[in-house]
Design an enzyme around this catalytic site. Structure first.
Site, PDB file in Angstrom:
ATOM      1  CB  CYS A 122      -0.927   0.005   1.201  1.00  0.00           C
ATOM      2  SG  CYS A 122      -1.941  -1.477   1.302  1.00  0.00           S
ATOM      3  CG  HIS A 252      -3.240   3.198   2.472  1.00  0.00           C
ATOM      4  ND1 HIS A 252      -3.737   2.868   1.235  1.00  0.00           N
ATOM      5  CD2 HIS A 252      -3.285   2.058   3.219  1.00  0.00           C
ATOM      6  CE1 HIS A 252      -4.058   1.584   1.228  1.00  0.00           C
ATOM      7  NE2 HIS A 252      -3.798   1.076   2.422  1.00  0.00           N
ATOM      8  CG  ASN A 283      -6.843  -0.872   1.360  1.00  0.00           C
ATOM      9  OD1 ASN A 283      -6.090  -0.562   0.436  1.00  0.00           O
ATOM     10  ND2 ASN A 283      -6.397  -1.234   2.552  1.00  0.00           N
TER      11      ASN A 283
HETATM   12  O1  UT7 Z   1      -3.927  -1.546   3.479  1.00  0.00           O
HETATM   13  C1  UT7 Z   1      -3.010  -2.048   4.385  1.00  0.00           C
HETATM   14  C2  UT7 Z   1      -3.248  -1.505   5.734  1.00  0.00           C
HETATM   15  N1  UT7 Z   1      -4.466  -2.053   6.267  1.00  0.00           N
HETATM   16  C3  UT7 Z   1      -5.100  -1.459   7.244  1.00  0.00           C
HETATM   17  O2  UT7 Z   1      -4.702  -0.418   7.677  1.00  0.00           O
HETATM   18  C4  UT7 Z   1      -6.310  -2.180   7.820  1.00  0.00           C
HETATM   19  C5  UT7 Z   1      -6.352  -2.016   9.307  1.00  0.00           C
HETATM   20  N2  UT7 Z   1      -7.426  -2.757   9.942  1.00  0.00           N
HETATM   21  C6  UT7 Z   1      -8.735  -2.413   9.856  1.00  0.00           C
HETATM   22  O3  UT7 Z   1      -9.088  -1.496   9.134  1.00  0.00           O
HETATM   23  C7  UT7 Z   1      -9.727  -3.146  10.725  1.00  0.00           C
HETATM   24  O4  UT7 Z   1      -9.040  -3.994  11.620  1.00  0.00           O
HETATM   25  C8  UT7 Z   1     -10.781  -3.974   9.945  1.00  0.00           C
HETATM   26  C9  UT7 Z   1     -11.748  -3.025   9.254  1.00  0.00           C
HETATM   27  C10 UT7 Z   1     -10.097  -4.874   8.941  1.00  0.00           C
HETATM   28  C11 UT7 Z   1     -11.607  -4.818  10.936  1.00  0.00           C
HETATM   29  O5  UT7 Z   1     -12.228  -3.988  11.895  1.00  0.00           O
HETATM   30  P1  UT7 Z   1     -12.027  -4.250  13.451  1.00  0.00           P
HETATM   31  O6  UT7 Z   1     -12.821  -3.250  14.161  1.00  0.00           O
HETATM   32  O7  UT7 Z   1     -10.575  -4.306  13.766  1.00  0.00           O
HETATM   33  O8  UT7 Z   1     -12.682  -5.680  13.617  1.00  0.00           O
HETATM   34  P2  UT7 Z   1     -12.210  -6.846  14.582  1.00  0.00           P
HETATM   35  O9  UT7 Z   1     -11.375  -7.791  13.825  1.00  0.00           O
HETATM   36  O10 UT7 Z   1     -11.686  -6.272  15.864  1.00  0.00           O
HETATM   37  O11 UT7 Z   1     -13.575  -7.527  14.923  1.00  0.00           O
HETATM   38  C12 UT7 Z   1     -14.568  -6.881  15.779  1.00  0.00           C
HETATM   39  C13 UT7 Z   1     -15.768  -7.774  15.910  1.00  0.00           C
HETATM   40  C14 UT7 Z   1     -15.436  -9.209  16.344  1.00  0.00           C
HETATM   41  O12 UT7 Z   1     -16.521  -9.666  17.139  1.00  0.00           O
HETATM   42  P3  UT7 Z   1     -16.412  -9.702  18.740  1.00  0.00           P
HETATM   43  O13 UT7 Z   1     -15.229 -10.576  19.049  1.00  0.00           O
HETATM   44  O14 UT7 Z   1     -16.205  -8.269  19.147  1.00  0.00           O
HETATM   45  O15 UT7 Z   1     -17.732 -10.266  19.140  1.00  0.00           O
HETATM   46  C15 UT7 Z   1     -15.394  -9.977  15.040  1.00  0.00           C
HETATM   47  O16 UT7 Z   1     -15.741 -11.332  15.225  1.00  0.00           O
HETATM   48  O17 UT7 Z   1     -16.418  -7.909  14.639  1.00  0.00           O
HETATM   49  C16 UT7 Z   1     -16.449  -9.292  14.222  1.00  0.00           C
HETATM   50  N3  UT7 Z   1     -16.130  -9.324  12.800  1.00  0.00           N
HETATM   51  C17 UT7 Z   1     -17.040  -9.142  11.855  1.00  0.00           C
HETATM   52  N4  UT7 Z   1     -18.372  -8.937  11.918  1.00  0.00           N
HETATM   53  C18 UT7 Z   1     -19.028  -8.786  10.754  1.00  0.00           C
HETATM   54  C19 UT7 Z   1     -14.928  -9.474  12.215  1.00  0.00           C
HETATM   55  N5  UT7 Z   1     -15.041  -9.410  10.876  1.00  0.00           N
HETATM   56  C20 UT7 Z   1     -16.350  -9.204  10.639  1.00  0.00           C
HETATM   57  C21 UT7 Z   1     -17.083  -9.018   9.458  1.00  0.00           C
HETATM   58  N6  UT7 Z   1     -18.422  -8.804   9.564  1.00  0.00           N
HETATM   59  N7  UT7 Z   1     -16.502  -9.047   8.256  1.00  0.00           N
END
Ligand code: UT7
Length: 327
Positions: A122, A252, A283
């Site tokens: 990226c 980004h 992204n």
């Molecule tokens: O381009 C390269 C650089 N990349 C980045 O900078 C990306 C950085 N990361 C992010 O933008 C975020 O981590 C994501 C958007 C990818 C994910 O968001 P998050 O808030 O970090 O989600 P998480 O993995 O912490 O999951 C939160 C909750 C979990 O449930 P509990 O444990 O709180 O009950 C997950 O199981 O959301 C759940 N979850 C989802 N729910 C619905 C995880 N993925 C999904 C999904 N749909 N796709």
């Protein structure tokens, strides 16, 4: 001892024009949520993404790069015969060899430019701008086409909850050339290879790398929020400016929450226009910064002469930031 001769180039550089390509197929969240047991609301709330563009089955990364390059050439008014460098940032190559840049140069009818691909995920486009600016200042090239082009659907597992909703396809381009004043500030860049597993291929049963991308979302999120704002501030400082001098912020396009957190941490003033192309494009990795820039220019949010701060960060972990003048 015999003395070697050395070249010197232009004193200053600037970006002469931007271009972009967004594939026609628009894919709303509703189309991808079933496979990942998610919802439009969750995706919008956690990432800001509403839609993304997917390439056609027969549309390659090189096809998209070509369209973005032609747009940048047309919008900059540069004579293609003067382009003697092509740097293409991508992690989604159509073929593992040869590099795409020489093939792109051939399609554009360029006259045997130095042409190579750059793998910094990226951050690939912002690395490309740094390298291109240095090539021109060193006299190694005079006019360099820099691209970020990605066909992330080639490496996307539609059933992976951590990545399926966040990535999209597209290509962005810019042309770097000589200037009578500083139009590209010093690049602040670096890497943290110890964290290489944060964004990597999936792991097959025998332990070897598989064909799709995986991401430790939360740790990348934390790294982006806490470590990238200081890098961006260093780029402003290296350009001899302060946050008050910035007109446009083009980070980004990884997550609107990351963008908001960076704006807050950097204490960017209210007047700064902030790129939010991620909402429609998701992204697009190396393509995200040039695509966001070309859109802001096209829609009048960024004007000629404006001072813009751009930063790319991602797999590697790799990052690069610089202050540029909008062409
Ligand atoms: O381009 C390269 C650089 N990349 C980045 O900078 C990306 C950085 N990361 C992010 O933008 C975020 O981590 C994501 C958007 C990818 C994910 O968001 P998050 O808030 O970090 O989600 P998480 O993995 O912490 O999951 C939160 C909750 C979990 O449930 P509990 O444990 O709180 O009950 C997950 O199981 O959301 C759940 N979850 C989802 N729910 C619905 C995880 N993925 C999904 C999904 N749909 N796709």
């Amino acid at each position: 001892m015999k003395a070697l001769a050395q070249r010197t180039g232009a004193q200053y550089t600037r970006i002469l024009g931007f271009g972009g390509y967004r594939p026609q197929r628009l894919v709303p969240n509703s189309e991808i949520v079933e496979a990942i047991d998610s919802s439009d609301e969750w995706i919008q709330e956690r990432s800001g993404v509403r839609t993304r563009h997917f390439a056609r089955d027969d549309e390659t990364m090189l096809d998209m790069a070509e369209s973005a390059a032609r747009d940048a050439i047309a919008r900059s008014g540069v004579d293609p015969a003067t382009i003697d460098g092509v740097i293409l940032g991508s992690v989604t190559h159509d073929m593992f060899t040869p590099a795409a840049a020489p093939m792109l140069a051939d399609r554009l009818g360029l006259d045997s430019p130095v042409a190579f691909d750059l793998s910094a995920a990226c951050a690939g486009y912002c690395h490309g701008i740094g390298v291109a600016s240095d090539l021109v200042r060193a006299g190694s090239a005079s006019t360099v086409l820099v691209l970020g082009a990605e066909r992330l659907t080639s490496v996307l597992d539609p059933s992976d909850r951590g990545t399926a909703f966040i990535f999209g396809d597209g290509a962005g381009a810019a042309i770097v050339g000589a200037s009578d004043h500083v139009g590209i500030g010093p690049t602040i860049w670096g890497s943290d290879g110890a964290a290489w597993e944060a964004i990597r291929p999936n792991v097959l049963e025998d332990g070897s790398p598989g064909p799709t991308i995986t991401m430790q979302g939360q740790s990348v999120f934390r790294w982006a929020v806490w470590s990238m704002a200081p890098v961006a501030l260093r780029a402003i400082d290296a350009a001899g400016l302060s946050v008050d001098d910035i007109d446009v912020f083009i980070p980004h396009q990884a997550n609107t929450r990351i963008i908001d957190a960076m704006v807050k941490q950097m204490k960017l003033p209210e007047h700064v226009k902030v790129a939010r192309d991620i909402v429609d494009m998701a992204n697009t990795s190396a393509a995200s910064v040039p695509l966001a820039a070309e859109r802001m220019i096209r829609e009048g949010q960024a004007k000629s002469g404006d001072i813009a701060l751009q930063i790319g960060f991602g797999a590697g972990l790799a990052y690069a930031a610089q202050v540029i003048e909008i062409p």
